[in-house]
Design a protein around this motif. Structure first.
Motif, mmCIF file in Angstrom:
data_model
loop_
_atom_site.group_PDB
_atom_site.id
_atom_site.type_symbol
_atom_site.label_atom_id
_atom_site.label_comp_id
_atom_site.label_asym_id
_atom_site.label_seq_id
_atom_site.Cartn_x
_atom_site.Cartn_y
_atom_site.Cartn_z
ATOM 1 N N GLY A 23 0.811 -1.209 0.000
ATOM 2 C CA GLY A 23 0.000 0.000 0.000
ATOM 3 C C GLY A 23 0.842 1.255 0.000
ATOM 4 O O GLY A 23 2.073 1.214 -0.073
ATOM 5 N N MET A 24 0.160 2.413 0.095
ATOM 6 C CA MET A 24 0.848 3.693 -0.028
ATOM 7 C C MET A 24 1.100 4.341 1.325
ATOM 8 O O MET A 24 0.310 4.222 2.254
ATOM 9 C CB MET A 24 0.069 4.641 -0.948
ATOM 10 N N THR A 25 2.234 5.012 1.408
ATOM 11 C CA THR A 25 2.604 5.834 2.554
ATOM 12 C C THR A 25 3.324 7.065 2.040
ATOM 13 O O THR A 25 3.809 7.091 0.910
ATOM 14 C CB THR A 25 3.545 5.068 3.523
ATOM 15 N N TYR A 34 4.706 3.601 -2.748
ATOM 16 C CA TYR A 34 3.682 2.562 -2.857
ATOM 17 C C TYR A 34 4.372 1.202 -2.925
ATOM 18 O O TYR A 34 5.163 0.953 -3.834
ATOM 19 C CB TYR A 34 2.826 2.785 -4.103
ATOM 20 N N VAL A 35 4.079 0.357 -1.940
ATOM 21 C CA VAL A 35 4.565 -1.020 -1.959
ATOM 22 C C VAL A 35 3.537 -1.849 -2.729
ATOM 23 O O VAL A 35 2.407 -2.026 -2.279
ATOM 24 C CB VAL A 35 4.753 -1.578 -0.536
ATOM 25 N N VAL A 36 3.921 -2.306 -3.915
ATOM 26 C CA VAL A 36 2.995 -2.998 -4.812
ATOM 27 C C VAL A 36 3.116 -4.505 -4.617
ATOM 28 O O VAL A 36 4.203 -5.074 -4.667
ATOM 29 C CB VAL A 36 3.292 -2.643 -6.290
ATOM 30 N N PHE A 50 11.777 3.247 -8.772
ATOM 31 C CA PHE A 50 11.184 1.996 -8.290
ATOM 32 C C PHE A 50 12.280 0.964 -8.096
ATOM 33 O O PHE A 50 13.398 1.091 -8.606
ATOM 34 C CB PHE A 50 10.102 1.479 -9.249
ATOM 35 N N ARG A 51 11.949 -0.067 -7.332
ATOM 36 C CA ARG A 51 12.826 -1.227 -7.209
ATOM 37 C C ARG A 51 11.943 -2.457 -7.064
ATOM 38 O O ARG A 51 10.839 -2.398 -6.524
ATOM 39 C CB ARG A 51 13.793 -1.081 -6.027
ATOM 40 N N GLY A 52 12.437 -3.559 -7.608
ATOM 41 C CA GLY A 52 11.643 -4.778 -7.627
ATOM 42 C C GLY A 52 11.262 -5.144 -9.049
ATOM 43 O O GLY A 52 11.796 -4.604 -10.023
ATOM 44 N N SER A 53 10.311 -6.049 -9.166
ATOM 45 C CA SER A 53 9.841 -6.517 -10.471
ATOM 46 C C SER A 53 8.494 -5.885 -10.781
ATOM 47 O O SER A 53 7.439 -6.399 -10.389
ATOM 48 C CB SER A 53 9.728 -8.056 -10.454
ATOM 49 N N LEU A 54 8.532 -4.748 -11.482
ATOM 50 C CA LEU A 54 7.310 -3.998 -11.773
ATOM 51 C C LEU A 54 7.216 -3.689 -13.259
ATOM 52 O O LEU A 54 8.233 -3.469 -13.930
ATOM 53 C CB LEU A 54 7.281 -2.684 -10.983
ATOM 54 N N GLY A 83 2.985 -6.057 -10.419
ATOM 55 C CA GLY A 83 4.112 -6.878 -10.007
ATOM 56 C C GLY A 83 4.333 -6.798 -8.514
ATOM 57 O O GLY A 83 3.408 -6.548 -7.738
ATOM 58 N N GLN A 84 5.573 -7.020 -8.112
ATOM 59 C CA GLN A 84 5.965 -6.923 -6.709
ATOM 60 C C GLN A 84 7.173 -5.991 -6.606
ATOM 61 O O GLN A 84 8.173 -6.183 -7.311
ATOM 62 C CB GLN A 84 6.344 -8.300 -6.133
ATOM 63 N N GLY A 85 7.048 -4.991 -5.766
ATOM 64 C CA GLY A 85 8.149 -4.063 -5.590
ATOM 65 C C GLY A 85 7.690 -2.777 -4.944
ATOM 66 O O GLY A 85 6.582 -2.686 -4.399
ATOM 67 N N GLU A 86 8.538 -1.765 -5.008
ATOM 68 C CA GLU A 86 8.249 -0.453 -4.444
ATOM 69 C C GLU A 86 8.390 0.596 -5.541
ATOM 70 O O GLU A 86 9.310 0.531 -6.352
ATOM 71 C CB GLU A 86 9.218 -0.124 -3.312
ATOM 72 N N VAL A 87 7.488 1.567 -5.529
ATOM 73 C CA VAL A 87 7.549 2.641 -6.512
ATOM 74 C C VAL A 87 7.296 3.956 -5.793
ATOM 75 O O VAL A 87 6.503 4.019 -4.839
ATOM 76 C CB VAL A 87 6.525 2.414 -7.655
ATOM 77 N N TRP A 88 8.006 4.990 -6.235
ATOM 78 C CA TRP A 88 7.834 6.322 -5.668
ATOM 79 C C TRP A 88 7.178 7.219 -6.715
ATOM 80 O O TRP A 88 7.623 7.283 -7.864
ATOM 81 C CB TRP A 88 9.176 6.899 -5.241
#
Length: 228
Positions: A23-25, A34-36, A50-54, A83-88
């Motif tokens: 979710g978003m913070t 946002y942690v996706v 972002f980092r992860g697989s998005l 996907g799974q990861g973090e995005v700003w």
């Protein structure tokens, strides 16, 4: 041997922290993290890192919303992040805020102020009731359901309570959003004689009545051109 870099840049409040939950913070006042874990939705071009697989893909808004946006220019161009990861997310260093909607809530938001939102929310471009053919907010975005919306604001917002006994008048170029159950209409605060003399620049406002709130930003400037 690695050198040690010392700078105020490395203060704790600027550091990207490990994800705690999906979710978003707020990363800070100018960015939302946002942690996706599956999917989220955001305005196109809002990703700054972002980092992860998005994957980032254009999101279909349905035929009705597409036609309204094409005809009116209102609404917003959306992308789906999967996907799974973090995005700003951020936009032009504007101030960021998170609104948490409950199942019974509905919020009308100017499309230019939407940054990102949970896929659990319903989104529709709606005509502003009582606005006639006046520009600057004839159509806005209606969000309903349970979930979070990330908003951007040009400066620090002003949240004004609205009641049936005390209607509020807002500039259509400054309004960010309002409680969707409020009654809306266009108010003329300038005489025809004054308008013929060149006008005061405050000829028409959106009037809101009922029980709820309206959010305005301390800026009446047109929004910056969207990135293509």
């Amino acid at each position: 041997m690695l050198s040690v870099v010392r700078s105020d840049l490395f203060k704790t409040e600027y550091q990207a922290q490990a994800p705690a939950a999906a979710g978003m913070t707020l990363q800070h006042s100018k960015a939302i993290k946002y942690v996706v874990n599956g999917e989220c939705h955001a305005r196109q071009g809002a990703m700054v890192a972002f980092r992860g697989s998005l994957q980032f893909e254009v999101k279909s808004q349905g035929v009705g919303n597409f036609l309204k946006r094409a005809v009116t220019g209102e609404g917003l161009a959306l992308m789906a992040v999967r996907g799974q990861g973090e995005v700003w997310f951020a936009h032009n260093a504007q101030s960021c805020f998170i609104v948490d909607l409950e199942a019974q809530d509905a919020l009308t938001i100017n499309g230019r102020n939407v940054l990102c939102f949970d896929p659990s929310l319903s989104y529709e471009i709606k005509m502003v009731s009582g606005a006639g053919m006046t520009g600057g907010g004839l159509f806005n975005c209606l969000f309903s359901g349970q979930g979070k919306i990330g908003l951007v604001c040009d400066g620090e917002p002003i949240v004004i309570p609205v009641s049936s006994q005390a209607p509020v008048y807002v500039d259509t170029d400054a309004v960010v959003g309002w409680s969707s159950h409020l009654n809306t209409s266009i108010n003329r605060s300038q005489s025809l004689k004054s308008m013929l003399r060149g006008g005061s620049g405050e000829a028409f406002q959106l009037m809101l009545q009922g029980d709820g709130f309206v959010i305005v930003q301390p800026s009446e400037a047109p929004p910056p051109a969207e990135k293509k």
